[in-house]
Design an enzyme around this catalytic site. Sequence first.
Site, short mmCIF file in Angstrom:
data_model
loop_
_atom_site.label_atom_id
_atom_site.label_comp_id
_atom_site.label_asym_id
_atom_site.label_seq_id
_atom_site.Cartn_x
_atom_site.Cartn_y
_atom_site.Cartn_z
N ASN A 109 0.74 -1.17 0.05
CA ASN A 109 0.06 -0.17 -0.18
C ASN A 109 0.74 1.16 0.04
OD1 ASN A 109 -1.94 -1.55 0.12
ND2 ASN A 109 -2.60 -1.31 2.25
N THR A 154 -18.44 38.35 -30.24
CA THR A 154 -19.03 38.11 -28.91
C THR A 154 -20.29 37.47 -29.58
OG1 THR A 154 -20.38 40.01 -28.86
CG2 THR A 154 -18.11 39.74 -27.97
N HIS A 155 -20.91 36.33 -29.00
CA HIS A 155 -22.08 35.81 -29.35
C HIS A 155 -22.00 34.99 -30.70
CE1 HIS A 155 -24.12 37.55 -26.11
NE2 HIS A 155 -23.46 38.58 -26.23
N SER A 277 -11.12 14.24 -48.40
CA SER A 277 -12.60 13.32 -48.19
C SER A 277 -12.36 12.27 -49.35
CB SER A 277 -13.73 14.28 -48.49
OG SER A 277 -14.73 13.42 -49.11
N ASN A 285 -9.78 19.17 -44.77
CA ASN A 285 -10.63 18.92 -43.38
C ASN A 285 -9.47 19.03 -42.08
OD1 ASN A 285 -12.82 18.60 -44.48
ND2 ASN A 285 -12.61 16.40 -44.67
N TYR A 317 -7.12 1.30 2.93
CA TYR A 317 -6.73 1.09 1.33
C TYR A 317 -8.07 -0.01 1.26
CZ TYR A 317 -5.33 -1.46 -2.50
OH TYR A 317 -5.23 -1.75 -4.05
N GLN A 322 -6.99 0.98 -7.18
CA GLN A 322 -6.15 0.35 -8.23
C GLN A 322 -6.56 0.98 -9.53
OE1 GLN A 322 -4.94 -3.75 -8.05
NE2 GLN A 322 -6.18 -3.88 -10.00
N LYS A 325 -4.97 4.36 -11.10
CA LYS A 325 -3.62 4.39 -11.99
C LYS A 325 -3.98 4.40 -13.56
CE LYS A 325 -2.25 0.67 -10.28
NZ LYS A 325 -1.32 -0.73 -9.68
N1 ARG Z 1 -2.22 -3.22 -7.47
C1 ARG Z 1 -2.38 -2.57 -6.33
C2 ARG Z 1 -2.93 -1.26 -6.46
O1 ARG Z 1 -2.68 -0.61 -7.51
C3 ARG Z 1 -1.22 -2.71 -5.39
C4 ARG Z 1 -1.72 -2.76 -3.79
C5 ARG Z 1 -2.31 -3.82 -3.59
N2 ARG Z 1 -2.44 -3.78 -2.01
C6 ARG Z 1 -3.45 -4.68 -1.45
N3 ARG Z 1 -3.47 -4.64 -0.25
N4 ARG Z 1 -4.09 -5.30 -2.29
O2 ARG Z 1 -3.65 -0.55 -5.60
#
Ligand code: ARG
Length: 447
Positions: A109, A154-155, A277, A285, A317, A322, A325
């Site tokens: 974590n 404007t507009h 086109s 275009n 957590y 996850q 990301k």
């Molecule tokens: N792949 C997980 C994420 O991006 C990593 C952390 C996992 N931790 C857990 N307690 N399952 O969050």
Amino acid sequence: MKLWEKGINPEPAIIEFTAGRDRQTDLALTKWDIVGSMAHVIMLENVGLLSKSEKNELLKALHSLFEYDEENTLLIEEDVEDIHSQIEKEMSSILGTTGRKIHTGRSRNDQVLVDIRLYTREEIDKLAFLIRELFLRLQSLSEQHREVLIPGYTHMQPAMVSSFGLWFGAYAESLADDIVLLSAARSLNNQNPLGTAAGYGTTLPLNRRLTSELLDFDDLLFNSAYASLSRGKIEMAVASAIASAGQTLSRLSMDICLYMSTEFRFIDFPDEYVTGSSIMPQKRNPDVFELIRARTNVLQTLPGQVAMLTSNLPSGYNRDLQLLKQLVFDGFNEMRECIEIMLLMMNNIRIRKNITDNPLYNNIFSTEEVNRLVKTGIPFRDAYKAVSQMVKNSSFSRTVISDYVHEGSIGNLCNAEIASLFEKRMSPFRNTPASEFAERLIGHISD
Ligand code: ARG
């Protein structure tokens, strides 16, 4: 192999679903995971949890894994969940018992938190320097075409006289504001979560200030529970900055689509930069700008997506996190591609002169006709009425840019002031690749 395997064979479908796209997404974190681990190892020796030779062995192995990844890209094996597990597996197989000590005093974590923050810092910095390139290009176009007048709307109706100087310069200044948000995101991001473990600290006597220094964080992220709570908050700040730059690019793209149309014909691009086109031979275009507009419009939904993903999540957590990301990593890539192509187009833009000679735009000079009367002492409302009578069929005497003197007008664009503001706002951004950290940290091998 799961790091948390305890003799029960996990159901493969469950593993596949929970790993999701992490085996690909996490590859963006590999270098930073190794760098973070090197700092962690140096700290563990510092507080007596590793011997000097264990530290040396781990640093060497991590560093050579870093070099391997630079050349070949370290892959996450099918039975491994994520990059953290893969690197720990590599360490265990190279170094045996010593390798298995690497996870002392940390959890995945805080490991993923620190990886994301290091990765995000690099991405923010890259984005800031790229935005700076576009800013400089727009400012130079603004200077180059300072005197070429266009109608200001404007507009969507012709309103007053404007110029290419004002138009290009406006988007440059918009980027200067986007940089403020990016800088705020950088500052929130640049606090060290490493050592907060699973979100509740550890009884091991970690030296969190040491890893902060080694990894160039401004300070600690102090409260262990806040560290895990902050996952989502940083992403929100980053998403807002990306969305803001997205708004700038989207609106610029819309103007360009309009100004390229046959009715306007204010600007154009060489044949190689416009699309055709398959059926209509005459078409030129602006597909590039339509796609920038669409993609940056979607980017503006990023803060909403981060909000939806994190709303109603309890503290601590949760696996939901996850998925952040993917959202944010894609956001950085999308933004970068849009700015790069915008830069290419801005390096090839052509502008048309004498646009405001067209009688269609006669009335854009009427407001300044009113002001001409105002300067002779006639009250504004009376002057306005008098000029309104003339609007239908007169042509007004034309203002020139030197008639405009106040800051921010077509005669006094203040591009230099905006440029110095921009440079001042750039000061927090650095360009330190992961490889520089790896080199610095391997220097901690000692006899
Ligand atoms: N792949 C997980 C994420 O991006 C990593 C952390 C996992 N931790 C857990 N307690 N399952 O969050």
